[in-house]
Design an enzyme around this catalytic site. Structure first.
Site, PDB file in Angstrom:
ATOM      1  N   GLN A 164      47.450  47.507  24.821  1.00  0.00           N
ATOM      2  CA  GLN A 164      47.985  48.574  26.312  1.00  0.00           C
ATOM      3  C   GLN A 164      48.262  49.022  25.809  1.00  0.00           C
ATOM      4  O   GLN A 164      49.959  48.735  26.079  1.00  0.00           O
ATOM      5  CB  GLN A 164      47.086  47.714  27.198  1.00  0.00           C
ATOM      6  CG  GLN A 164      47.749  46.332  27.154  1.00  0.00           C
ATOM      7  CD  GLN A 164      47.678  45.642  28.190  1.00  0.00           C
ATOM      8  OE1 GLN A 164      46.391  45.973  28.935  1.00  0.00           O
ATOM      9  NE2 GLN A 164      48.076  44.388  27.982  1.00  0.00           N
ATOM     10  N   TYR A 192      49.662  38.755  45.975  1.00  0.00           N
ATOM     11  CA  TYR A 192      48.432  38.400  44.905  1.00  0.00           C
ATOM     12  C   TYR A 192      48.683  37.028  44.346  1.00  0.00           C
ATOM     13  O   TYR A 192      48.272  35.880  44.446  1.00  0.00           O
ATOM     14  CB  TYR A 192      48.474  39.318  44.111  1.00  0.00           C
ATOM     15  CG  TYR A 192      47.525  39.205  42.906  1.00  0.00           C
ATOM     16  CD1 TYR A 192      47.989  38.726  41.485  1.00  0.00           C
ATOM     17  CD2 TYR A 192      45.994  40.128  42.566  1.00  0.00           C
ATOM     18  CE1 TYR A 192      47.069  38.196  40.306  1.00  0.00           C
ATOM     19  CE2 TYR A 192      44.953  39.287  41.678  1.00  0.00           C
ATOM     20  CZ  TYR A 192      45.934  38.765  40.724  1.00  0.00           C
ATOM     21  OH  TYR A 192      45.359  38.499  39.145  1.00  0.00           O
ATOM     22  N   GLN A 193      50.226  37.019  44.152  1.00  0.00           N
ATOM     23  CA  GLN A 193      50.195  35.514  42.969  1.00  0.00           C
ATOM     24  C   GLN A 193      49.879  34.654  44.304  1.00  0.00           C
ATOM     25  O   GLN A 193      49.692  33.673  43.291  1.00  0.00           O
ATOM     26  CB  GLN A 193      51.956  35.821  42.091  1.00  0.00           C
ATOM     27  CG  GLN A 193      52.394  37.340  42.030  1.00  0.00           C
ATOM     28  CD  GLN A 193      51.736  37.627  41.079  1.00  0.00           C
ATOM     29  OE1 GLN A 193      51.037  36.955  40.094  1.00  0.00           O
ATOM     30  NE2 GLN A 193      51.976  38.574  40.633  1.00  0.00           N
ATOM     31  N   ASP A 208      53.086  38.060  33.413  1.00  0.00           N
ATOM     32  CA  ASP A 208      54.337  38.670  33.715  1.00  0.00           C
ATOM     33  C   ASP A 208      55.184  37.389  34.353  1.00  0.00           C
ATOM     34  O   ASP A 208      56.686  37.286  34.603  1.00  0.00           O
ATOM     35  CB  ASP A 208      53.519  39.737  35.197  1.00  0.00           C
ATOM     36  CG  ASP A 208      52.683  39.331  35.651  1.00  0.00           C
ATOM     37  OD1 ASP A 208      51.897  39.844  35.714  1.00  0.00           O
ATOM     38  OD2 ASP A 208      53.152  38.385  36.364  1.00  0.00           O
ATOM     39  N   GLU A 229      48.662  34.197  27.264  1.00  0.00           N
ATOM     40  CA  GLU A 229      48.090  35.964  26.983  1.00  0.00           C
ATOM     41  C   GLU A 229      48.122  36.628  26.216  1.00  0.00           C
ATOM     42  O   GLU A 229      49.006  36.128  25.449  1.00  0.00           O
ATOM     43  CB  GLU A 229      49.687  35.634  28.491  1.00  0.00           C
ATOM     44  CG  GLU A 229      50.304  37.314  27.887  1.00  0.00           C
ATOM     45  CD  GLU A 229      49.370  38.559  28.795  1.00  0.00           C
ATOM     46  OE1 GLU A 229      49.321  38.001  29.530  1.00  0.00           O
ATOM     47  OE2 GLU A 229      48.731  39.064  27.704  1.00  0.00           O
ATOM     48  N   ASP A 237      44.024  35.155  22.664  1.00  0.00           N
ATOM     49  CA  ASP A 237      43.056  35.194  22.977  1.00  0.00           C
ATOM     50  C   ASP A 237      42.779  33.707  23.563  1.00  0.00           C
ATOM     51  O   ASP A 237      42.008  33.173  23.247  1.00  0.00           O
ATOM     52  CB  ASP A 237      41.254  35.896  22.333  1.00  0.00           C
ATOM     53  CG  ASP A 237      40.170  35.510  22.608  1.00  0.00           C
ATOM     54  OD1 ASP A 237      40.621  36.231  23.599  1.00  0.00           O
ATOM     55  OD2 ASP A 237      39.322  34.538  22.426  1.00  0.00           O
ATOM     56  N   ALA A 238      41.785  34.189  25.064  1.00  0.00           N
ATOM     57  CA  ALA A 238      41.177  32.894  25.710  1.00  0.00           C
ATOM     58  C   ALA A 238      40.650  32.138  25.287  1.00  0.00           C
ATOM     59  O   ALA A 238      40.851  31.158  25.078  1.00  0.00           O
ATOM     60  CB  ALA A 238      41.619  33.205  27.532  1.00  0.00           C
ATOM     61  N   ASP A 278      43.858  35.172  35.359  1.00  0.00           N
ATOM     62  CA  ASP A 278      45.180  36.504  36.232  1.00  0.00           C
ATOM     63  C   ASP A 278      44.772  37.498  35.352  1.00  0.00           C
ATOM     64  O   ASP A 278      46.137  37.919  34.841  1.00  0.00           O
ATOM     65  CB  ASP A 278      46.106  35.884  36.877  1.00  0.00           C
ATOM     66  CG  ASP A 278      46.929  37.173  36.903  1.00  0.00           C
ATOM     67  OD1 ASP A 278      48.709  37.051  36.525  1.00  0.00           O
ATOM     68  OD2 ASP A 278      46.520  38.013  37.648  1.00  0.00           O
ATOM     69  N   TYR A 286      46.650  47.724  45.041  1.00  0.00           N
ATOM     70  CA  TYR A 286      46.053  47.477  44.380  1.00  0.00           C
ATOM     71  C   TYR A 286      44.548  49.044  44.968  1.00  0.00           C
ATOM     72  O   TYR A 286      44.149  49.019  46.783  1.00  0.00           O
ATOM     73  CB  TYR A 286      45.385  46.132  44.475  1.00  0.00           C
ATOM     74  CG  TYR A 286      45.685  45.658  43.696  1.00  0.00           C
ATOM     75  CD1 TYR A 286      46.641  45.555  42.651  1.00  0.00           C
ATOM     76  CD2 TYR A 286      45.925  43.765  43.298  1.00  0.00           C
ATOM     77  CE1 TYR A 286      47.255  45.203  41.426  1.00  0.00           C
ATOM     78  CE2 TYR A 286      46.671  42.927  42.994  1.00  0.00           C
ATOM     79  CZ  TYR A 286      47.402  43.713  42.107  1.00  0.00           C
ATOM     80  OH  TYR A 286      48.076  42.536  40.868  1.00  0.00           O
TER      81      TYR A 286
HETATM   82  N1  LIG Z   1      49.154  39.357  37.377  1.00  0.00           N
HETATM   83  C1  LIG Z   1      49.514  40.618  37.736  1.00  0.00           C
HETATM   84  C2  LIG Z   1      47.993  41.297  38.695  1.00  0.00           C
HETATM   85  C3  LIG Z   1      47.091  40.905  37.726  1.00  0.00           C
HETATM   86  N2  LIG Z   1      45.591  41.513  38.230  1.00  0.00           N
HETATM   87  C4  LIG Z   1      45.396  42.381  38.805  1.00  0.00           C
HETATM   88  C5  LIG Z   1      44.051  43.158  40.028  1.00  0.00           C
HETATM   89  C6  LIG Z   1      43.818  43.716  40.322  1.00  0.00           C
HETATM   90  C7  LIG Z   1      43.908  45.334  38.702  1.00  0.00           C
HETATM   91  N3  LIG Z   1      43.266  46.501  39.835  1.00  0.00           N
HETATM   92  C8  LIG Z   1      45.059  45.330  38.390  1.00  0.00           C
HETATM   93  C9  LIG Z   1      45.270  44.141  37.740  1.00  0.00           C
END
Ligand SMILES: NCCCN[C@H]1CC[C@H](N)CC1
EC number: 2.5.1.22
Length: 291
Positions: free
Chosen positions: A34, A64-65, A89, A109, A140-141, A159, A227
Site C-alpha cells: 500500500q 480507537y486503540q 502502528d 502485521e 499474512d494473518a 485491528d 474516521y
Molecule cells: N490501528 C489504526 C486503526 C486501523 N483501523 C482503522 C479502522 C477504520 C478505517 N476506516 C481505517 C483504519
C-alpha cells in the site's frame, strides 16, 4: 503542501469526504502492499494514511486503540495470551500492556513499513513494541493462524484497515473460522467493524458470518472524529454461549494496578464507556436484526 486541504474518500465512502489541513508532508512511500503517508495536520497532530485512508491521528487515536483493546480484555477475568491481527502502528499493543495478567502478546502485521514508520513518527504508539511480552510476526494473518495451535488465545483483536486492499480477506468466513479455532473456549474476538451510518450492509454481512461461527456476537461503537462519519464499530464474539457477558467489564480497567511499562494515562476508555458502547440506535438494531 502548506495549507492544501487533502480530501479522503474512496470506494468505502464514494460520495463524501473529510478534509484535513496539511501543514507538512513528513513521509510518503509505497510498500509491497500500500501507499504509506504521514503528514502534520493543523489540528489533529500527525496523521497516518494508508492508500488514502486515515488510519490514525495523534489527537483521537486514543478512542480507537483503547476501546478495541479494553472492550475484550476487560470482559475476560484474567486474559493471558492475546493476539493482535494488524495493528502495526503499536497503539493496541500499548493498551494491551496495561493488563498485568497478560503473559504473551503475539502480533501479526503484514506490512513492515507501517511498523518502521510508526517507530519513526508515532513514538506514543510504537512504545507498544517495547513491552517484553510482545512477539512480532511479519506476514499474512491467515497463514499465521493456520500454523498456530488450536485454542491458544484468550483474546484476539483484529485491528485492520478497511476491507479494500490487504485487509480484504479479513472479513471473509474462512478467516473467522481460523479465528474461532485459535480462541480458547470463552475467549473473545474483537474486530474493527466500520460505521453504522455508512456500512450497515457490511456490518450485517459480518454479523451473519460471525453468527454462523460463534455462539455469542455483539456490536459496540465509539466516536472517532477522523474516521468516516465520525464513528467506528466493533464486533465482539465468543465461542461460548450467552453466558459470556461483554457488556459488563468483569475485569474493570479501574482495578488494574497500572503495571504497564510505559507511563501513558488512559484518555478515553473507562467502565462507563465500556457499558455505553453496547447501547445501539434503533435503526441499527432494526437493520441488523439479531443484535
Ligand atoms: N490501528 C489504526 C486503526 C486501523 N483501523 C482503522 C479502522 C477504520 C478505517 N476506516 C481505517 C483504519
Amino acid at each position: 503542501k502548506g495549507g492544501k486541504a487533502v480530501y479522503f474518500n474512496n470506494p468505502m465512502w464514494p460520495v463524501e469526504a473529510h478534509s484535513l489541513k496539511v501543514e507538512k508532508v513528513l513521509f510518503k512511500d509505497k510498500s509491497d502492499f500500500q501507499e504509506v503517508l504521514v503528514f502534520e495536520s493543523a489540528t489533529y497532530g500527525k496523521v497516518l494514511v494508508l492508500d488514502g485512508i486515515v488510519q490514525l491521528t495523534e489527537k483521537d487515536e486514543c478512542a480507537y486503540q483503547e476501546m478495541i483493546a479494553h472492550l475484550p480484555l476487560c470482559s475476560i477475568s484474567s486474559p493471558k495470551n492475546v493476539l493482535v491481527v494488524g495493528g502495526g502502528d503499536g497503539g493496541v499493543l500499548r493498551e494491551i500492556s496495561r493488563h498485568s495478567s497478560v503473559e504473551v502478546i503475539d502480533i501479526c502485521e503484514i506490512d513492515k513499513m507501517v511498523i518502521d514508520v510508526s517507530k519513526k513518527f508515532f513514538p506514543e504508539l510504537a512504545v507498544g513494541f517495547e513491552d517484553p511480552r510482545v512477539q512480532l510476526h511479519i506476514g499474512d494473518a491467515a497463514e499465521f493462524l493456520r500454523k498456530s495451535p488450536e485454542g491458544k488465545y484468550d483474546a484476539i483483536i483484529v485491528d485492520s484497515s478497511d476491507p479494500v486492499g490487504p485487509a480484504q480477506a479479513l472479513v471473509e468466513k474462512p478467516f473467522f473460522e481460523t479465528l474461532a479455532r485459535a480462541l480458547k473456549p470463552g475467549g473473545i474476538l474483537c474486530n474493527m467493524a466500520e460505521s453504522m451510518w455508512l456500512h450497515t450492509h457490511l456490518i450485517e454481512d459480518m454479523i451473519s458470518i460471525c453468527r454462523q461461527t460463534f455462539k455469542s456476537v455483539h456490536y459496540a461503537w465509539s466516536s472517532v472524529p477522523t474516521y468516516p462519519s465520525g464513528v467506528i464499530g466493533f464486533v465482539l464474539c465468543s465461542t461460548e454461549g450467552p453466558a459470556v457477558d461483554f457488556k459488563n467489564p468483569i475485569n474493570p480497567i479501574e482495578k488494574l494496578d497500572g503495571a504497564m511499562p510505559h507511563k501513558r494515562e488512559l484518555k478515553f476508555y473507562n467502565s462507563d464507556m465500556h457499558r455505553a458502547a453496547f447501547a445501539l440506535p434503533t435503526f441499527l438494531k432494526r437493520e441488523v436484526g439479531s443484535l
